[in-house]
Design a protein around this motif. Structure first.
Motif, PDB file in Angstrom:
ATOM      1  N   LYS A  13      44.476   9.281  31.627  1.00 29.50           N
ATOM      2  CA  LYS A  13      45.004   9.188  33.001  1.00 29.50           C
ATOM      3  C   LYS A  13      46.188   8.214  33.105  1.00 29.50           C
ATOM      4  CE  LYS A  13      41.867   5.602  34.686  1.00 29.50           C
ATOM      5  NZ  LYS A  13      40.450   5.533  34.515  1.00 29.50           N
ATOM      6  N   HIS A  14      46.295   7.302  32.107  1.00 32.86           N
ATOM      7  CA  HIS A  14      47.383   6.317  32.154  1.00 32.86           C
ATOM      8  C   HIS A  14      48.711   6.875  31.654  1.00 32.86           C
ATOM      9  CE1 HIS A  14      44.644   3.085  33.173  1.00 32.86           C
ATOM     10  NE2 HIS A  14      43.830   3.513  32.229  1.00 32.86           N
ATOM     11  N   ILE A  15      48.674   8.033  30.983  1.00 26.80           N
ATOM     12  CA  ILE A  15      49.898   8.559  30.369  1.00 26.80           C
ATOM     13  C   ILE A  15      50.218   9.910  30.997  1.00 26.80           C
ATOM     14  CG2 ILE A  15      51.005   9.199  28.186  1.00 26.80           C
ATOM     15  CD1 ILE A  15      48.867   7.498  26.774  1.00 26.80           C
ATOM     16  N   PRO A  16      51.338   9.990  31.746  1.00 28.45           N
ATOM     17  CA  PRO A  16      51.658  11.254  32.406  1.00 28.45           C
ATOM     18  C   PRO A  16      51.706  12.406  31.393  1.00 28.45           C
ATOM     19  CG  PRO A  16      53.181   9.496  33.085  1.00 28.45           C
ATOM     20  CD  PRO A  16      52.350   8.947  31.973  1.00 28.45           C
ATOM     21  N   GLY A  17      51.016  13.466  31.692  1.00 29.64           N
ATOM     22  CA  GLY A  17      51.066  14.663  30.837  1.00 29.64           C
ATOM     23  C   GLY A  17      50.133  14.618  29.648  1.00 29.64           C
ATOM     24  N   ALA A  18      49.488  13.462  29.397  1.00 34.49           N
ATOM     25  CA  ALA A  18      48.602  13.378  28.226  1.00 34.49           C
ATOM     26  C   ALA A  18      47.324  14.149  28.489  1.00 34.49           C
ATOM     27  CB  ALA A  18      48.272  11.926  27.921  1.00 34.49           C
ATOM     28  N   ARG A  19      46.803  14.791  27.438  1.00 31.49           N
ATOM     29  CA  ARG A  19      45.525  15.481  27.555  1.00 31.49           C
ATOM     30  C   ARG A  19      44.568  14.943  26.508  1.00 31.49           C
ATOM     31  NH1 ARG A  19      45.134  20.236  30.504  1.00 31.49           N
ATOM     32  NH2 ARG A  19      43.786  21.251  28.997  1.00 31.49           N
ATOM     33  N   PHE A  20      43.296  14.946  26.881  1.00 35.54           N
ATOM     34  CA  PHE A  20      42.240  14.446  25.991  1.00 35.54           C
ATOM     35  C   PHE A  20      42.403  14.965  24.566  1.00 35.54           C
ATOM     36  CE2 PHE A  20      38.255  15.475  23.896  1.00 35.54           C
ATOM     37  CZ  PHE A  20      37.489  14.338  24.030  1.00 35.54           C
ATOM     38  N   GLY A  21      42.510  14.053  23.621  1.00 29.84           N
ATOM     39  CA  GLY A  21      42.475  14.412  22.204  1.00 29.84           C
ATOM     40  C   GLY A  21      43.715  15.098  21.662  1.00 29.84           C
ATOM     41  N   GLN A  22      44.690  15.410  22.544  1.00 29.28           N
ATOM     42  CA  GLN A  22      45.887  16.104  22.043  1.00 29.28           C
ATOM     43  C   GLN A  22      46.932  15.086  21.620  1.00 29.28           C
ATOM     44  OE1 GLN A  22      47.394  19.162  24.569  1.00 29.28           O
ATOM     45  NE2 GLN A  22      45.500  20.359  24.473  1.00 29.28           N
ATOM     46  N   SER A  23      47.561  15.360  20.493  1.00 30.32           N
ATOM     47  CA  SER A  23      48.445  14.338  19.948  1.00 30.32           C
ATOM     48  C   SER A  23      49.734  14.226  20.761  1.00 30.32           C
ATOM     49  CB  SER A  23      48.736  14.620  18.478  1.00 30.32           C
ATOM     50  OG  SER A  23      49.745  15.570  18.361  1.00 30.32           O
ATOM     51  N   ILE A  24      50.178  12.990  20.913  1.00 29.03           N
ATOM     52  CA  ILE A  24      51.423  12.678  21.601  1.00 29.03           C
ATOM     53  C   ILE A  24      52.311  12.006  20.560  1.00 29.03           C
ATOM     54  CG2 ILE A  24      52.453  11.449  23.561  1.00 29.03           C
ATOM     55  CD1 ILE A  24      49.493  10.901  24.448  1.00 29.03           C
ATOM     56  N   GLU A  25      53.541  12.431  20.461  1.00 28.93           N
ATOM     57  CA  GLU A  25      54.473  11.755  19.541  1.00 28.93           C
ATOM     58  C   GLU A  25      55.076  10.569  20.264  1.00 28.93           C
ATOM     59  OE1 GLU A  25      57.110  13.915  17.123  1.00 28.93           O
ATOM     60  OE2 GLU A  25      55.305  14.526  16.029  1.00 28.93           O
ATOM     61  N   VAL A  26      54.965   9.392  19.664  1.00 25.94           N
ATOM     62  CA  VAL A  26      55.489   8.182  20.287  1.00 25.94           C
ATOM     63  C   VAL A  26      56.483   7.538  19.317  1.00 25.94           C
ATOM     64  CG1 VAL A  26      54.899   5.907  21.203  1.00 25.94           C
ATOM     65  CG2 VAL A  26      53.356   7.835  21.596  1.00 25.94           C
ATOM     66  N   GLU A  27      57.643   7.196  19.858  1.00 20.98           N
ATOM     67  CA  GLU A  27      58.687   6.544  19.052  1.00 20.98           C
ATOM     68  C   GLU A  27      58.605   5.030  19.314  1.00 20.98           C
ATOM     69  OE1 GLU A  27      60.644   8.659  17.099  1.00 20.98           O
ATOM     70  OE2 GLU A  27      61.386   6.795  16.214  1.00 20.98           O
ATOM     71  N   CYS A  28      58.472   4.255  18.253  1.00 21.39           N
ATOM     72  CA  CYS A  28      58.316   2.804  18.390  1.00 21.39           C
ATOM     73  C   CYS A  28      59.206   2.103  17.380  1.00 21.39           C
ATOM     74  CB  CYS A  28      56.883   2.380  18.062  1.00 21.39           C
ATOM     75  SG  CYS A  28      55.739   2.596  19.389  1.00 21.39           S
ATOM     76  N   PRO A  29      59.638   0.878  17.703  1.00 22.14           N
ATOM     77  CA  PRO A  29      60.391   0.121  16.701  1.00 22.14           C
ATOM     78  C   PRO A  29      59.506  -0.272  15.516  1.00 22.14           C
ATOM     79  CG  PRO A  29      60.201  -1.117  18.777  1.00 22.14           C
ATOM     80  CD  PRO A  29      59.509   0.176  18.986  1.00 22.14           C
ATOM     81  N   GLU A  30      60.120  -0.389  14.340  1.00 20.25           N
ATOM     82  CA  GLU A  30      59.392  -0.861  13.159  1.00 20.25           C
ATOM     83  C   GLU A  30      58.716  -2.183  13.501  1.00 20.25           C
ATOM     84  OE1 GLU A  30      59.431   0.510   9.901  1.00 20.25           O
ATOM     85  OE2 GLU A  30      60.526   2.261  10.645  1.00 20.25           O
ATOM     86  N   GLY A  31      57.549  -2.415  12.944  1.00 19.33           N
ATOM     87  CA  GLY A  31      56.865  -3.682  13.171  1.00 19.33           C
ATOM     88  C   GLY A  31      55.996  -3.700  14.417  1.00 19.33           C
ATOM     89  N   THR A  32      55.960  -2.579  15.156  1.00 19.47           N
ATOM     90  CA  THR A  32      55.120  -2.531  16.362  1.00 19.47           C
ATOM     91  C   THR A  32      53.647  -2.714  15.978  1.00 19.47           C
ATOM     92  OG1 THR A  32      56.673  -1.086  17.514  1.00 19.47           O
ATOM     93  CG2 THR A  32      54.410  -1.052  18.300  1.00 19.47           C
ATOM     94  N   THR A  33      52.970  -3.546  16.755  1.00 21.35           N
ATOM     95  CA  THR A  33      51.534  -3.738  16.537  1.00 21.35           C
ATOM     96  C   THR A  33      50.756  -2.759  17.424  1.00 21.35           C
ATOM     97  OG1 THR A  33      51.401  -5.353  18.309  1.00 21.35           O
ATOM     98  CG2 THR A  33      51.818  -6.219  16.082  1.00 21.35           C
ATOM     99  N   VAL A  34      49.443  -2.694  17.176  1.00 22.71           N
ATOM    100  CA  VAL A  34      48.573  -1.872  18.017  1.00 22.71           C
ATOM    101  C   VAL A  34      48.691  -2.321  19.469  1.00 22.71           C
ATOM    102  CG1 VAL A  34      46.162  -1.325  18.522  1.00 22.71           C
ATOM    103  CG2 VAL A  34      46.967  -1.299  16.149  1.00 22.71           C
ATOM    104  N   ALA A  35      48.648  -3.642  19.703  1.00 27.88           N
ATOM    105  CA  ALA A  35      48.744  -4.161  21.071  1.00 27.88           C
ATOM    106  C   ALA A  35      50.077  -3.752  21.706  1.00 27.88           C
ATOM    107  CB  ALA A  35      48.604  -5.681  21.066  1.00 27.88           C
ATOM    108  N   GLY A  36      51.158  -3.813  20.913  1.00 25.34           N
ATOM    109  CA  GLY A  36      52.475  -3.424  21.423  1.00 25.34           C
ATOM    110  C   GLY A  36      52.503  -1.961  21.815  1.00 25.34           C
ATOM    111  N   LEU A  37      51.865  -1.132  21.024  1.00 27.00           N
ATOM    112  CA  LEU A  37      51.796   0.300  21.348  1.00 27.00           C
ATOM    113  C   LEU A  37      51.029   0.519  22.649  1.00 27.00           C
ATOM    114  CD1 LEU A  37      52.076   3.362  20.625  1.00 27.00           C
ATOM    115  CD2 LEU A  37      49.890   3.127  19.423  1.00 27.00           C
ATOM    116  N   VAL A  38      49.863  -0.143  22.767  1.00 25.17           N
ATOM    117  CA  VAL A  38      49.029   0.004  23.970  1.00 25.17           C
ATOM    118  C   VAL A  38      49.828  -0.407  25.207  1.00 25.17           C
ATOM    119  CG1 VAL A  38      46.961  -0.894  25.136  1.00 25.17           C
ATOM    120  CG2 VAL A  38      46.841  -0.226  22.713  1.00 25.17           C
ATOM    121  N   ASP A  39      50.534  -1.531  25.094  1.00 29.32           N
ATOM    122  CA  ASP A  39      51.354  -2.004  26.218  1.00 29.32           C
ATOM    123  C   ASP A  39      52.448  -0.991  26.565  1.00 29.32           C
ATOM    124  OD1 ASP A  39      49.818  -4.257  26.171  1.00 29.32           O
ATOM    125  OD2 ASP A  39      51.327  -5.544  25.223  1.00 29.32           O
ATOM    126  N   SER A  40      53.093  -0.463  25.534  1.00 34.98           N
ATOM    127  CA  SER A  40      54.216   0.446  25.793  1.00 34.98           C
ATOM    128  C   SER A  40      53.729   1.758  26.418  1.00 34.98           C
ATOM    129  CB  SER A  40      54.995   0.721  24.503  1.00 34.98           C
ATOM    130  OG  SER A  40      54.264   1.592  23.663  1.00 34.98           O
TER     131      SER A  40
END
Lengths: 79, 252
Positions: A13-40
């Motif tokens: 529900k936090h990610i527009p268009g996201a569906r349960f269990g379906q993969s989303i491609e996310v582009e992140c800078p090198e060195g991103t941590t898990v916490a950084g991903l969750v925040d983004s």
């Protein structure tokens, strides 16, 4: 770097268009941590109970690698 | 091997017809013992299906009494049971369904003091609890005793289930090392669709029956997740965590 992210148990529900269990491609800078991903993704950290990276539990400070498969779960604890 | 009575042959005919079950498999079920921890949303379908299948001995652990707000999903309990201990209400229904089943009731919470003595008397444990503290106690005790247990959890429209086979795959702590933040909302705040524990509990009962029969592939290292809204199942492969505090090299 590109990550393959999946969200479960209502976190979608936090990610527009996201569906349960379906993969989303996310582009992140090198060195991103898990916490950084969750925040983004705009998911409150307190609601992420466990994170799996390539099928293994990962801590919030773990650094992600290109192509990692990341799954985010809330506590699905009712009975 | 003790022969099945004529009545048992009829009662369990649809089980006995299945490839890999037969009279021999039915006898295994009748000699099996399953501990069901929690007799609420998950425990209701679990205990019902295990009793119907002819699992010979069922242990039920729950300290709660039936509340009106339970009845939307906890199908073992009826309106007239409100205020009764859940394990007693559950026993009445299970014995009425199948008098072959010996139902042992423990109207108490699973605790560090009683966990070993309860669990060691059964072949397998089904986790139908509503909190992670009790699940971790189950996880750690089952690892110590080498007993398999079947985790199930539900929240709102979602559920998940995995079988923990000590020594053969990840345990619950490999996936969930810590207890959740107590402020994160659960079913009491977010609700739960009554059929969701029905689906997850039915899968847990299926796993327990397969284990007793020695049939098929169990959900070991496979967290099966379910979403009722999109009506999707998704399986997440899980590896054992070598650093796991419960089952890894650092475990006590």
């Amino acid at each position: 770097m590109r990550l393959e992210v999946r969200v479960f148990g209502g976190l979608e529900k936090h990610i527009p268009g996201a569906r349960f269990g379906q993969s989303i491609e996310v582009e992140c800078p090198e060195g991103t941590t898990v916490a950084g991903l969750v925040d983004s993704l705009g998911i409150p950290r307190s609601q992420v109970f466990t994170v799996l990276v390539n099928g293994c539990h990962a801590a919030m400070d773990a650094v992600l690698q290109p192509g990692d498969r990341v799954s985010l779960f809330p506590p699905v604890g009712g009975g | 091997m003790k022969e099945l009575t004529r009545e048992q042959q009829k009662r369990y005919q649809r089980n006995i017809l299945l490839p890999g079950v037969g009279m021999e498999g039915q006898t295994k079920l009748l000699r099996g013992g399953v501990l069901v921890v929690g007799t609420g949303g998950l425990g209701s379908p679990v205990a019902y299906y295990l009793a119907a299948a002819g699992v010979g001995r069922l242990g039920l652990v729950d300290a709660d009494v039936v509340d009106l707000s339970n009845l939307q999903r906890q199908i073992l309990h009826c309106t007239g049971d409100i205020g009764r201990p859940k394990v007693e209400s559950a026993r009445d229904k299970l014995v009425a369904l199948n008098p072959d089943v010996q139902v042992e009731v423990f109207p108490e919470r699973l605790s560090a003091a009683n966990a070993v003595s309860l669990i060691e008397r059964y072949d397998i444990v089904v986790d139908c609890t509503d909190n992670f503290a009790t699940r971790f106690l189950l996880n750690e005790t089952c690892l110590r005793l080498g007993k398999p247990f079947i985790y199930g959890g539900v929240l709102a429209f979602a559920g998940q289930v995995m079988t923990v086979m000590p020594g053969a795959g990840p345990c619950l702590r490999c996936i969930f090392p810590h207890e959740p933040d107590p402020h994160v909302p659960g079913c009491a705040e977010l609700g739960v669709l009554g059929t969701v524990p029905g689906v997850i509990g039915t899968i847990q009962a299926t796993e327990a029956i397969k284990y007793l029969l020695g049939l098929g592939d169990l959900l070991v290292g496979r967290l099966l997740t379910y979403d009722a809204l999109s009506m999707t199942f998704y399986e997440v492969s899980i590896d054992r965590d070598p650093g796991c505090l419960a089952c890894g090299q650092k475990a006590r």
